[in-house]
Structure formats: structure tokens, C-alpha cells
Motif scaffolding. Structure first.
Motif, mmCIF file in Angstrom:
data_model
loop_
_atom_site.group_PDB
_atom_site.id
_atom_site.type_symbol
_atom_site.label_atom_id
_atom_site.label_comp_id
_atom_site.label_asym_id
_atom_site.label_seq_id
_atom_site.Cartn_x
_atom_site.Cartn_y
_atom_site.Cartn_z
ATOM 1 N N ALA A 48 -2.674 -19.834 -36.973
ATOM 2 C CA ALA A 48 -2.748 -21.303 -37.027
ATOM 3 C C ALA A 48 -3.309 -21.871 -35.722
ATOM 4 C CB ALA A 48 -1.367 -21.886 -37.314
ATOM 5 N N VAL A 49 -2.917 -21.304 -34.594
ATOM 6 C CA VAL A 49 -3.426 -21.818 -33.313
ATOM 7 C C VAL A 49 -4.908 -21.467 -33.158
ATOM 8 C CG1 VAL A 49 -3.225 -21.753 -30.794
ATOM 9 C CG2 VAL A 49 -1.172 -21.738 -32.192
ATOM 10 N N ALA A 50 -5.276 -20.239 -33.528
ATOM 11 C CA ALA A 50 -6.680 -19.840 -33.417
ATOM 12 C C ALA A 50 -7.550 -20.798 -34.231
ATOM 13 C CB ALA A 50 -6.863 -18.403 -33.894
ATOM 14 N N GLU A 51 -7.086 -21.128 -35.421
ATOM 15 C CA GLU A 51 -7.866 -22.023 -36.266
ATOM 16 C C GLU A 51 -7.971 -23.406 -35.628
ATOM 17 O OE1 GLU A 51 -6.604 -22.101 -40.370
ATOM 18 O OE2 GLU A 51 -7.596 -24.055 -40.591
ATOM 19 N N ARG A 52 -6.875 -23.867 -35.097
ATOM 20 C CA ARG A 52 -6.871 -25.206 -34.510
ATOM 21 C C ARG A 52 -7.781 -25.314 -33.292
ATOM 22 N NH1 ARG A 52 -3.300 -29.876 -34.476
ATOM 23 N NH2 ARG A 52 -4.036 -30.962 -32.640
ATOM 24 N N VAL A 53 -7.777 -24.270 -32.467
ATOM 25 C CA VAL A 53 -8.590 -24.298 -31.248
ATOM 26 C C VAL A 53 -10.046 -23.928 -31.563
ATOM 27 C CG1 VAL A 53 -8.823 -23.234 -28.941
ATOM 28 C CG2 VAL A 53 -6.574 -23.835 -29.788
ATOM 29 N N GLY A 54 -10.257 -23.273 -32.704
ATOM 30 C CA GLY A 54 -11.623 -22.913 -33.095
ATOM 31 C C GLY A 54 -12.092 -21.612 -32.464
ATOM 32 N N VAL A 55 -11.186 -20.635 -32.355
ATOM 33 C CA VAL A 55 -11.560 -19.325 -31.809
ATOM 34 C C VAL A 55 -11.135 -18.237 -32.794
ATOM 35 C CG1 VAL A 55 -11.348 -19.984 -29.373
ATOM 36 C CG2 VAL A 55 -9.336 -19.127 -30.597
ATOM 37 N N ARG A 56 -11.619 -17.012 -32.540
ATOM 38 C CA ARG A 56 -11.311 -15.925 -33.472
ATOM 39 C C ARG A 56 -9.910 -15.342 -33.268
ATOM 40 N NH1 ARG A 56 -16.669 -14.325 -33.147
ATOM 41 N NH2 ARG A 56 -16.292 -12.561 -31.764
ATOM 42 N N HIS A 57 -9.421 -15.357 -32.027
ATOM 43 C CA HIS A 57 -8.151 -14.661 -31.776
ATOM 44 C C HIS A 57 -7.172 -15.528 -30.993
ATOM 45 C CE1 HIS A 57 -10.281 -11.017 -32.891
ATOM 46 N NE2 HIS A 57 -11.232 -11.401 -32.058
ATOM 47 N N ALA A 58 -5.904 -15.405 -31.361
ATOM 48 C CA ALA A 58 -4.821 -15.951 -30.543
ATOM 49 C C ALA A 58 -3.791 -14.835 -30.401
ATOM 50 C CB ALA A 58 -4.205 -17.183 -31.197
ATOM 51 N N VAL A 59 -3.366 -14.610 -29.178
ATOM 52 C CA VAL A 59 -2.441 -13.509 -28.895
ATOM 53 C C VAL A 59 -1.203 -14.110 -28.229
ATOM 54 C CG1 VAL A 59 -2.141 -11.326 -27.655
ATOM 55 C CG2 VAL A 59 -4.403 -11.954 -28.548
ATOM 56 N N GLY A 60 -0.087 -14.076 -28.920
ATOM 57 C CA GLY A 60 1.143 -14.650 -28.371
ATOM 58 C C GLY A 60 1.726 -13.762 -27.285
ATOM 59 N N CYS A 61 2.393 -14.371 -26.337
ATOM 60 C CA CYS A 61 3.074 -13.588 -25.300
ATOM 61 C C CYS A 61 4.289 -14.394 -24.819
ATOM 62 C CB CYS A 61 2.132 -13.231 -24.153
ATOM 63 S SG CYS A 61 1.476 -14.656 -23.293
ATOM 64 N N ALA A 62 4.970 -13.873 -23.790
ATOM 65 C CA ALA A 62 6.292 -14.404 -23.456
ATOM 66 C C ALA A 62 6.271 -15.780 -22.784
ATOM 67 C CB ALA A 62 7.031 -13.408 -22.561
ATOM 68 N N ASN A 63 5.201 -16.119 -22.094
ATOM 69 C CA ASN A 63 5.126 -17.417 -21.409
ATOM 70 C C ASN A 63 3.697 -17.640 -20.913
ATOM 71 O OD1 ASN A 63 4.926 -16.260 -18.583
ATOM 72 N ND2 ASN A 63 6.879 -15.394 -19.241
ATOM 73 N N GLY A 64 3.436 -18.824 -20.414
ATOM 74 C CA GLY A 64 2.077 -19.174 -19.997
ATOM 75 C C GLY A 64 1.642 -18.477 -18.719
ATOM 76 N N THR A 65 2.594 -18.082 -17.894
ATOM 77 C CA THR A 65 2.249 -17.349 -16.672
ATOM 78 C C THR A 65 1.800 -15.938 -17.030
ATOM 79 O OG1 THR A 65 3.994 -18.609 -15.571
ATOM 80 C CG2 THR A 65 3.089 -16.746 -14.367
ATOM 81 N N ASP A 66 2.552 -15.288 -17.926
ATOM 82 C CA ASP A 66 2.146 -13.955 -18.395
ATOM 83 C C ASP A 66 0.786 -14.019 -19.076
ATOM 84 O OD1 ASP A 66 4.500 -12.893 -17.495
ATOM 85 O OD2 ASP A 66 5.207 -12.182 -19.454
ATOM 86 N N ALA A 67 0.523 -15.114 -19.782
ATOM 87 C CA ALA A 67 -0.761 -15.233 -20.484
ATOM 88 C C ALA A 67 -1.915 -15.097 -19.479
ATOM 89 C CB ALA A 67 -0.835 -16.572 -21.222
ATOM 90 N N ILE A 68 -1.785 -15.750 -18.323
ATOM 91 C CA ILE A 68 -2.828 -15.667 -17.291
ATOM 92 C C ILE A 68 -2.886 -14.242 -16.732
ATOM 93 C CG2 ILE A 68 -3.596 -16.550 -15.045
ATOM 94 C CD1 ILE A 68 -1.982 -19.128 -15.701
ATOM 95 N N TRP A 69 -1.718 -13.719 -16.432
ATOM 96 C CA TRP A 69 -1.641 -12.355 -15.876
ATOM 97 C C TRP A 69 -2.286 -11.352 -16.832
ATOM 98 C CZ3 TRP A 69 0.252 -7.646 -17.280
ATOM 99 C CH2 TRP A 69 0.439 -6.694 -16.276
#
Ligand SMILES: Cc1ncc(COP(=O)(O)O)c(C=O)c1O
Length: 378
Positions: A48-69
Motif C-alpha cells: 500500500a505504501v509503495a503504491e501511494r509513493v509511486g515506487v516498486r518496493h517498500a521494505v518495512g523495518c523497526a524505525n526510521g533511523t534503522d531505515a537510513i542505516w
């Protein structure tokens, strides 16, 4: 005048009240399934997020800091490669760079939007620059077209910290709509409870169009494992919890309406705070759709203004009181006061006003009137 009730900076119980049944049902479904880590609830939310942002992939993780890491690790950079980050942002942006074994190079920001731009970034460039990490601060995107052009010219990547900007967008030079997170190599999102889309705890996510990067991210978030007990890289345990995904997925359809409510509140402030000497309202760059995660003004006598408001039951926030290049933990990088003057000045002047969706026009007006009174009284 009626009885003054307190006006908080955010009001999460008020939001829960508007959709208690939907959220409780979503949580109950996960509990029934007993699939708590990754699994269908997380996959459905990622899609649902990938579709909303208009990208092929969304990968969930534990928090926004880990996402950057995770993104920085997945790019396979070398030790002490440099990542340009704004000096005026949440600590986690730079913390993730540091913990990925890379060197944060702190960059000054635009005085009106608090975002990076091509000029400030150019001034920080070195032959070790590998990534530019703009933060779409307070819900407004940094100028992606010029940052992408600069980075591409010089062979670096752009990774967007969209922690505060899910749903924000920008017109591209070609006239298209680019959502926050969609134009860089990857974009990172935080679902910290007070974010515009907030969970019932920590959560984060990465969006990208790069298939190979998405595969590496999925591995790195589960220790770096491939299959059959084989580990090609040392990753971490950083998954989006299924209960969080269920809450966030239930809330996602409301994000557009909540953003509109934030924009209505911001418009009230824009109008009522216009022309007050001592107050600089947030500037919105042409072509930007600002989602007002924060409505942050620059204010003369900021600390006195905050106590004036506090005495009237009106809460404000201070994002951010100290620039990152002057944080004691980064002392070894050798920055001095005066190195990044715009970021340093901003830290002494900014104050964020309540702008959450459930605030309502009356309370926004009361905040604005109290600010007017403060400056009128001198
Ligand atoms: C700009 C920015 N970057 C990164 C983060 C880190 O997100 P989290 O708190 O989910 O780790 C946040 C949010 O807190 C943020 O505001």
C-alpha cells in the motif's frame, strides 16, 4: 472569553478516538493470526505504501533511523566515505550515518525552509562524498531536481530522509508529481507515533525503485541471511512489527484528510501571523506540497514567547535546540561554533506550533492571537 483548555502540541488520544473500532479490529486480526513478525500484515502495508509513493518496493523495518542505516549499508560504501547531511535535523539522521561506519559531513541549510539546497551541498563536497542525504524537514521536500543533478554529475547517490514527509510531493521540472522518497536511490520513512502517519510504537520503512537494492534491504533487515542458513553480509534484526503494520495500514487511508486538516491549520497561522515583526513564517517553495509535520516559525525572543504561550495553556515544540555539528558526540569531527551559521541561528529562534489534524480552527486562532498579543506588548 470561555474557559481555556490546554492545547497540546499533538493529541494522539483524540486521533485514536476518531477510529478506535477500525484500529482495534486490525489489531485483533493480527492477534488471531498469531503472525507477529513480517508476514501478510506487513506485506499488505508495504504494498500500500509503495503504491501511494509511486515506487516498486517498500521494505518495512523497526524505525526510521534503522531505515537510513539499512540503506547506507546496502549501498556497500567504504569506511569513512562521506555522507552530506543537514546540520539542522533530528539526531537520528546523522546517528545512522555514523553507525554505518561513514563520516557525516554537516551542511548548512536554507534560512527559510531549513532544507539543503545545491549551493549549501556544493560547499561541503569532497572527493570522498558518496551520498547526499537531504531531510524533507517538517514535511516540505528539499529541492530534489537540483540535488539529483548535482549528485549525478559527480557520481554520488541521493538518499531521501522522508521521516517527516510521507505524502509530501513536489512538481518536477518535467511537470510530474514526485512524492517524498521516490526520486532518490531510496527514501526512508519513520512511523514514530507523533509522525503524520504514526504507529503504536516504533516503525520505519524504505521505498525504492531499485530491485537489487530492495533485495539487499530485505536480507539486511533479517541479519543478512539469504536462505538455507547462509549469511553473505552481517545485517541486523530490524523488522516492522505486524501489529504496527496493521495499525498503520488502518490509518493510511486517513492520511490525505489529516494532511488537509494540517494545511488548513497552517493557512490560519499564515494569515494571522502575517506582518508581525518578530515572526518569520515557514516559507513554501514553489511547486511544493507541504504536509506540515511541524509548523515551525522563527521568533524573536523565542524562549519568552514559549513561556507566554505555556502560561496560557498553549504547548509548543523546540525542533531543534542544538545543531548536529556541535553535538559533543561529534567533537572529533572538529566543527566549531560559527561554522554553519544558518543552522546555528535557527536553533536559537525556531518554535513549532500545534498543527495536528484535530486541532481545529478555534484553537489555531487562539494560538495565533496569543502570539500577536505577545509581540504587541513588546
Ligand atoms: C528527520 C528524521 N530523521 C530520522 C528520524 C528517525 O526516525 P525514528 O524515530 O523512527 O527512528 C526522525 C524521527 O524521529 C526524523 O524526524
Amino acid at each position: 472569553m470561555g474557559v481555556l483548555t490546554n492545547t497540546p502540541l499533538v493529541d494522539l488520544p483524540a486521533q485514536y478516538d476518531t477510529m478506535r473500532a477500525e484500529i482495534d479490529r486490525a489489531l485483533a486480526e493480527v492477534v488471531e493470526s498469531q503472525r507477529f513478525v513480517l508476514g501478510p500484515a506487513v506485506e499488505a502495508f508495504e504494498e500500500a505504501v509503495a503504491e501511494r509513493v509511486g515506487v516498486r518496493h517498500a521494505v518495512g523495518c523497526a524505525n526510521g533511523t534503522d531505515a537510513i542505516w539499512l540503506v547506507l549499508r546496502a549501498l556497500g560504501l567504504g569506511r569513512s566515505d562521506e555522507v552530506i547531511v543537514p546540520a539542522f535535523t533530528f539526531f537520528g539522521t546523522a546517528g545512522a550515518v555514523w553507525n554505518a561506519g561513514l563520516r557525516p559531513v554537516f551542511c548548512d541549510v536554507d534560512a527559510e525552509t531549513f532544507n539543503l539546497d545545491a549551493d549549501t551541498v556544493r560547499a561541503c563536497w569532497s572527493d570522498r562524498t558518496r551520498v547526499v542525504l537531504p531531510v524533507h524537514l517538517f514535511g516540505q521536500m528539499a529541492p530534489m531536481a537540483e540535488l539529483l543533478e548535482l549528485a549525478h554529475e559527480r557520481g554520488a547517490r541521493v538518499v531521501e530522509d522522508a521521516a517527516q514527509a510521507l505524502g509530501a510531493w513536489q512538481r518536477t521540472p518535467g511537470g510530474e508529481t514526485a512524492f517524498a522518497g521516490a526520486s532518490g536511490t531510496a527514501g526512508t520513512v519513520s512511523f514514530f507515533p507523533t509522525k503524520n502517519l504514526g504507529g503504536f510504537g516504533d516503525g520505519g520503512l524504505i521505498v525504492t525503485d531499485d530491485d537489487a537494492l530492495a533485495r539487499r534491504l530485505r536480507r539486511l533487515r533479517t541479519h543478512g541471511g539469504v536462505s538455507g542458513g547462509r549469511y553473505d553480509a552481517v545485517g541486523v534484526n530490524s523488522r516492522l512489527d505486524a501489529l504496527q503494520a496493521a495499525v498503520l495500514h488502518a490509518k493510511l487511508p486517513r492520511l490525505t484528510g489529516w494532511t488537509e486538516a494540517r494545511r488548513t491549520n497552517a493557512a490560519i497561522y499564515d494569515e494571522m501571523l502575517a506582518g508581525i515583526s518578530g515572526v518569520l513564517r515557514p516559507a513554501v517553495r514553489s511547486g511544493n506540497f507541504h504536509t506540515y509535520h511541524q509548523y515551525t516559525i522563527r521568533a524573536r525572543a523565542r524562549d519568552r514567547l514559549r513561556s507566554h504561550l505555556r502560561q496560557r495553556g498553549l504547548e509548543t515544540g523546540l525542533y531543534y535546540p542544538r545543531p548536529l555539528h556541535l553535538q559533543p558526540c561529534f567533537a572529533e569531527l572538529g566543527y566549531r561554533p560559527g561554522d554553519l551559521p544558518v543552522a546555528e541561528a535557527a536553533c536559537g529562534e525556531v518554535v513549532s506550533l500545534p498543527v495536528f489534524p484535530e486541532l481545529g480552527a478555534e484553537r489555531a486562532k487562539r494560538v495565533a492571537r496569543a502570539i500577536r498579543d505577545f509581540y504587541r506588548a513588546g
